[in-house]
Design a protein around this motif. Structure first.
Motif, short mmCIF file in Angstrom:
data_model
loop_
_atom_site.label_atom_id
_atom_site.label_comp_id
_atom_site.label_asym_id
_atom_site.label_seq_id
_atom_site.Cartn_x
_atom_site.Cartn_y
_atom_site.Cartn_z
N PHE A 1 0.81 -1.21 0.00
CA PHE A 1 0.00 0.00 0.00
C PHE A 1 0.85 1.27 0.00
O PHE A 1 2.04 1.23 0.29
CB PHE A 1 -0.95 -0.02 1.21
N SER A 2 0.20 2.37 -0.32
CA SER A 2 0.88 3.66 -0.45
C SER A 2 0.47 4.60 0.68
O SER A 2 -0.65 4.52 1.19
CB SER A 2 0.50 4.29 -1.80
N THR A 10 0.43 7.88 0.16
CA THR A 10 0.03 9.14 -0.48
C THR A 10 -1.30 9.61 0.09
O THR A 10 -2.06 8.83 0.68
CB THR A 10 -0.09 8.97 -2.00
N ILE A 35 -5.09 10.44 0.77
CA ILE A 35 -6.21 9.57 0.47
C ILE A 35 -6.95 9.99 -0.80
O ILE A 35 -7.50 9.15 -1.53
CB ILE A 35 -7.16 9.52 1.69
N GLN A 53 -5.72 10.86 -3.46
CA GLN A 53 -4.98 10.40 -4.63
C GLN A 53 -4.97 8.88 -4.76
O GLN A 53 -4.38 8.34 -5.70
CB GLN A 53 -3.55 10.91 -4.55
N LYS A 54 -5.63 8.19 -3.84
CA LYS A 54 -5.59 6.72 -3.83
C LYS A 54 -6.85 6.13 -4.46
O LYS A 54 -7.95 6.61 -4.21
CB LYS A 54 -5.50 6.20 -2.40
N SER A 55 -6.66 5.06 -5.21
CA SER A 55 -7.79 4.22 -5.61
C SER A 55 -7.72 2.86 -4.91
O SER A 55 -8.66 2.08 -4.98
CB SER A 55 -7.80 4.01 -7.13
N THR A 79 -7.09 1.36 -1.12
CA THR A 79 -7.00 1.76 0.28
C THR A 79 -7.13 0.53 1.17
O THR A 79 -7.40 -0.57 0.71
CB THR A 79 -8.12 2.77 0.62
N ASP A 127 -5.75 3.29 5.99
CA ASP A 127 -6.58 4.49 5.82
C ASP A 127 -7.76 4.59 6.78
O ASP A 127 -8.19 5.69 7.11
CB ASP A 127 -7.10 4.54 4.38
#
Length: 450
Positions: free
Chosen positions: A252-253, A255, A257, A259-261, A263, A310
């Motif tokens: 996971f990233s 970045t 939230i 900008q996220k697809s 989560t 997230d």
């Protein structure tokens, strides 16, 4: 007839990573004004609540619950569990589809939404359950206000285990709804189960200590990696539920939230406990995916603070005490945590694990953002007045008498807390106050930005 106006006065407001002394005006169902210290309401208020020394936060949005209704109401139902929710500061929920009947057809979906409207004290939506074949009707459910598609990529009840690669590709390609996944590799689980049964010379059950060995780190990682791979290939919106291992975090990233697809979620049990706690709490904390090591627990907590994870949810899953008898294979998996999810996270705030702002973000703001819930999850003018007033200096203990979940037990029984939920407002209506549910006004169907 004049609109009713209520002033929650002089609270410490936590909202959008800010903390300030202020007041909120509720007018009917909505937040009419958010005032800073010294500001006065534009119009008189018929009711004033002195919130000095207390914290005011948005209502918690729990996007992962099992209310067992319909079909398993001996364990729980929409009325009992929504009562437990308001006692815990939870004002909106998304219910899972593994009920009886399963929410895998349009008829079952319509029936369930009707039941929720009749019985739920809090705001509600539900997931539509995917199977190996029902992706063909996804286009037909676009008109319904569901929160997403639930995919069991590990063991599930009935026909809800989606274990065919082709079916998974069709599901990920076939909808614009958010896809929420339970990720455990079923082949790995079955292999582990057979191995340990043979090793221990057992045929039917194993001690509870084998649960995290059967539902292992690798079983979780393999399945989560597959879900992320499919979402990346298809550009689907993916939300991976109840991460249980530190290893999964590398998928996971961190970045922002927005900008996220892709989560992820952590659940209360995995943030509070490790496999050491099986010795004292036994099957009370048996859940799927299994609670694992102390290192995994610490990794998940770090993942919250670094935004690799997230949201915080419960996976609230009531069972009757008799259902929890047995060991790793026979005892039912699931923990009723909804009523005490918020106060447990606030206890971790006191311990320095999280900040209060982080808890509000992960339990209120982020679920609203990820699931695109309209006008909830924040303290903003024009938003629904879903609000929770917290007392940070009121000691109390969980007893059988104050457990509102229908199952009648909690792994937190006997725990003492310094925080208490003083009042819970749902759509501007005071539903919980002075340690009891004071209103049976029904909640609203959640609305989403598609």
């Amino acid at each position: 007839m004049k609109n009713k106006r209520t002033l929650i006065h002089n609270a410490t407001i936590i909202n959008e990573n800010k903390r300030f002394i202020g007041s909120v005006v509720i007018e009917d169902n909505y937040i009419a004004e958010v005032l800073t210290a010294g500001q006065e309401p534009k119009l008189p208020c018929s009711e004033v609540i002195d919130a000095t020394g207390n914290f005011l936060i948005p209502g918690v949005i729990d996007t992962h619950v099992h209310f067992r209704d319909p079909g398993m109401t001996q364990k729980a139902d929409f009325l009992t569990e929504s009562s437990a929710a308001v006692a815990g500061g939870v004002t909106s929920i998304c219910d899972m589809p593994n009920t009886i009947p399963q929410t895998t057809t349009i008829e079952a979906l319509e029936s369930k939404l009707n039941l929720m409207s009749e019985r739920s004290l809090i705001n509600y939506s539900c997931f539509f359950g995917a199977t190996n074949s029902n992706f063909k009707i996804f286009k037909d459910i676009e008109q319904y206000p569901i929160c997403g598609i639930k995919v069991f990529m590990g063991a599930s009840t009935g026909n809800m285990l989606v274990d065919r690669r082709r079916s998974l590709e069709e599901i990920f390609n076939g909808t614009d709804f958010l896809i929420a996944t339970h990720c455990e590799n079923n082949d790995a689980i079955n292999k582990n189960r057979a191995y340990y049964l043979k090793k221990e010379n057992e045929k039917e059950d194993l001690p509870l200590s084998f649960h995290p060995l059967i539902r292992s780190e690798e079983a979780c990682y393999q399945s989560t990696a597959l879900a992320v791979e499919l979402a990346t290939q298809t550009q689907a919106r993916l939300h991976v539920l109840h991460l249980s291992t530190k290893k999964e975090l590398q998928l996971f990233s961190s970045t922002p939230i927005e900008q996220k697809s892709i989560t992820s979620e952590a659940c209360i049990g995995h943030l509070l406990y490790s496999d050491k706690d099986y010795l004292t709490l036994g099957t009370k904390i048996k859940c799927n995916p299994a609670i694992k090591t102390e290192e995994d627990k610490k990794g998940l907590r770090d993942g919250i603070n670094t935004n690799l994870i997230d949201t915080i949810a419960t996976d609230h899953a009531p069972h009757l005490p008799k259902d929890k008898e047995g060991g790793a294979l026979k005892a039912a998996s699931g923990i009723p945590t909804l009523q005490y999810s918020l106060v447990n996270m606030l206890q971790l705030v006191d311990e320095g694990v999280f900040s209060l702002e982080t808890i509000v973000d992960k339990m209120c703001h982020a679920p609203a953002k990820i699931f695109r819930v309209k006008k909830r999850g924040f303290i903003k003018k024009g938003y629904a007045a879903d609000l929770v007033l917290l007392n940070p200096k009121k000691e109390w203990c969980v007893t059988k008498e104050n457990i509102l979940s229908k199952c009648g037990w909690s792994p937190f029984e006997g725990n003492r807390y310094n925080w208490s939920v003083e009042k819970t407002f749902v759509n501007g209506n005071l539903l919980y106050s002075q340690n009891r549910v004071v209103n049976t006004q029904k909640g609203e169907l959640l609305d989403f930005d598609r």
